[in-house]
Design an enzyme around this catalytic site. Structure first.
Site, PDB file in Angstrom:
ATOM      1  N   ASN A 228       0.871  -1.185   0.000  1.00 37.65           N
ATOM      2  CA  ASN A 228       0.000   0.000   0.000  1.00 37.65           C
ATOM      3  C   ASN A 228       0.904   1.230   0.000  1.00 37.65           C
ATOM      4  OD1 ASN A 228      -1.795   2.039   0.479  1.00 37.65           O
ATOM      5  ND2 ASN A 228      -2.435   1.324   2.503  1.00 37.65           N
TER       6      ASN A 228
ATOM      7  N   LYS B  86       0.116   4.280  -0.229  1.00 38.50           N
ATOM      8  CA  LYS B  86      -0.484   5.461   0.417  1.00 38.50           C
ATOM      9  C   LYS B  86      -0.235   6.700  -0.458  1.00 38.50           C
ATOM     10  CE  LYS B  86      -0.074   3.041   4.777  1.00 38.50           C
ATOM     11  NZ  LYS B  86       0.078   3.076   6.216  1.00 38.50           N
TER      12      LYS B  86
ATOM     13  N   HIS C  29      -9.267   0.972   5.060  1.00 43.14           N
ATOM     14  CA  HIS C  29      -7.977   1.204   5.730  1.00 43.14           C
ATOM     15  C   HIS C  29      -8.177   2.124   6.938  1.00 43.14           C
ATOM     16  CE1 HIS C  29      -3.873   2.381   6.525  1.00 43.14           C
ATOM     17  NE2 HIS C  29      -3.525   1.279   5.882  1.00 43.14           N
TER      18      HIS C  29
ATOM     19  N   GLU D  12      -6.546   4.511   8.002  1.00 45.83           N
ATOM     20  CA  GLU D  12      -6.354   5.947   7.724  1.00 45.83           C
ATOM     21  C   GLU D  12      -7.608   6.538   7.088  1.00 45.83           C
ATOM     22  OE1 GLU D  12      -2.670   5.384   5.620  1.00 45.83           O
ATOM     23  OE2 GLU D  12      -1.775   4.734   7.510  1.00 45.83           O
TER      24      GLU D  12
ATOM     25  N   GLU E  53      -5.127  -5.122  10.428  1.00 43.64           N
ATOM     26  CA  GLU E  53      -4.078  -4.129  10.656  1.00 43.64           C
ATOM     27  C   GLU E  53      -4.337  -3.430  11.990  1.00 43.64           C
ATOM     28  OE1 GLU E  53      -2.125  -2.789   6.737  1.00 43.64           O
ATOM     29  OE2 GLU E  53      -3.898  -1.570   6.983  1.00 43.64           O
TER      30      GLU E  53
ATOM     31  N   GLY F 275       2.856   2.010  10.883  1.00 37.93           N
ATOM     32  CA  GLY F 275       3.820   3.107  10.763  1.00 37.93           C
ATOM     33  C   GLY F 275       4.533   3.429  12.065  1.00 37.93           C
TER      34      GLY F 275
ATOM     35  N   SER G  21       3.808  -2.435  10.226  1.00 36.19           N
ATOM     36  CA  SER G  21       5.262  -2.503  10.418  1.00 36.19           C
ATOM     37  C   SER G  21       5.876  -3.845  10.027  1.00 36.19           C
ATOM     38  CB  SER G  21       5.624  -2.134  11.864  1.00 36.19           C
ATOM     39  OG  SER G  21       5.209  -0.797  12.145  1.00 36.19           O
TER      40      SER G  21
HETATM   41  P1  13P Z   1       3.339   0.184   7.679  1.00 41.78           P
HETATM   42  O1  13P Z   1       3.856  -1.097   7.039  1.00 41.78           O
HETATM   43  O2  13P Z   1       4.093   1.391   7.215  1.00 41.78           O
HETATM   44  O3  13P Z   1       3.235   0.051   9.149  1.00 41.78           O
HETATM   45  O4  13P Z   1       1.843   0.381   7.131  1.00 41.78           O
HETATM   46  C1  13P Z   1       0.953  -0.672   7.180  1.00 41.78           C
HETATM   47  C2  13P Z   1      -0.258  -0.279   6.418  1.00 41.78           C
HETATM   48  O5  13P Z   1      -0.987   0.599   6.819  1.00 41.78           O
HETATM   49  C3  13P Z   1      -0.537  -0.985   5.158  1.00 41.78           C
HETATM   50  O6  13P Z   1      -1.804  -0.698   4.690  1.00 41.78           O
END
Ligand code: 13P
Length: 252
Positions: free
Chosen positions: A9, A11, A97, A99, A169, A175, A215
């Site tokens: 992803n 982003k 997601h 976010e 997740e 992150g 992560s």
């Molecule tokens: P990270 O791997 O940067 O923690 O992000 C995970 C994520 O949100 C994938 O959709």
């Protein structure tokens, strides 16, 4: 047999030039790999999807969108429909997601609509969910995850699950550099599969791929992926560097 999936992803990262470069690098890195039962997917931003699709044709790399609108079309300035995604050759869309939930107010009810629209457009869905840190501290992680799944997916019939991938997740691991331990991931994935089985039966539950996200790095991917109910990963930061992403793909 359910498939393993490593999905990146991206982003809101990578402009056109960077997209071209990274697609080329990832294609090259997986070209000669024996991928076995593993699908490799990337999700660039909307504006670079068409380029990514074009440049991954005739390769093992698949391209997904990060989001879509719940309506078929209409007066929704700034939005993108499932039909539009289909029309440029995108076959998969990420929905739910954390976010999107946290920064854009996406609720379970809205996500149920998005899920229905995506399926009506014959799109495959990578459906994301996961608890916040306070939920886990209070021991509520299973209840939270169960309600996220039920509220957005349990209106579906069992056939729909042929087109659904789940991505657990935990928000506290996204992150942050902090991953769920392989045991925490396995426990939750087993719980998710049981939740599906309770409504749709074990055949359906066993056929759905459940990815872990939060992560994931080359250093921890192998151990997480070795767990029986973990069928791959949804990768954020580490999917932006070809060496890291390629090493995570190789972890299977
Ligand atoms: P990270 O791997 O940067 O923690 O992000 C995970 C994520 O949100 C994938 O959709």
């Amino acid at each position: 047999m359910r498939k393993n999936i490593v999905a990146g992803n991206w982003k809101m990262n990578n402009d056109l030039k960077a997209t071209r470069k990274l697609v080329k690098q990832i294609k090259k890195s997986i070209e000669d790999k024996d991928l076995n039962n593993t699908r490799v997917v990337i999700a660039p931003t909307f504006v670079n999807l068409a380029t990514a699709v074009k440049r991954s044709k005739k390769s093992k790399l698949e391209v997904a969108a990060q989001n879509m609108h719940q309506a078929t079309n209409g007066a929704y300035t700034g939005e993108v429909s499932g039909e539009m995604l289909k029309s440029i050759g995108v076959k998969t869309v990420i929905l739910g997601h954390s976010e999107r939930r946290a920064y854009f107010g996406e609720t379970d009810a809205l996500l149920a609509e998005k899920v229905n629209t995506a399926l009506a457009n014959n799109l495959e869905i990578i459906f994301c969910f996961g608890e916040e840190l306070t939920d886990r501290k209070e021991g509520n992680q299973e209840a939270v995850v169960e309600s996220q799944i039920k509220n957005a997916l349990f209106q579906l019939d069992s056939n729909a699950f042929k087109h659904i991938v789940l991505a657990y997740e935990p928000v506290w691991a996204i992150g942050t550099g902090e991953t769920a331990s392989p045991e925490q991931a396995q426990d939750m994935h087993a719980f998710i599969r049981n939740t599906l089985a309770s409504k749709y039966g074990s055949e359906v539950a066993d056929s759905v791929s459940i990815l872990y996200g939060g992560s994931v790095k080359p250093a921890n991917a192998k151990e997480i992926f070795s767990k029986p109910d973990v069928d791959g990963g949804l990768i954020g930061g580490a999917s932006l560097k070809v060496d890291d992403f390629s090493a995570i793909v190789s972890a299977f």
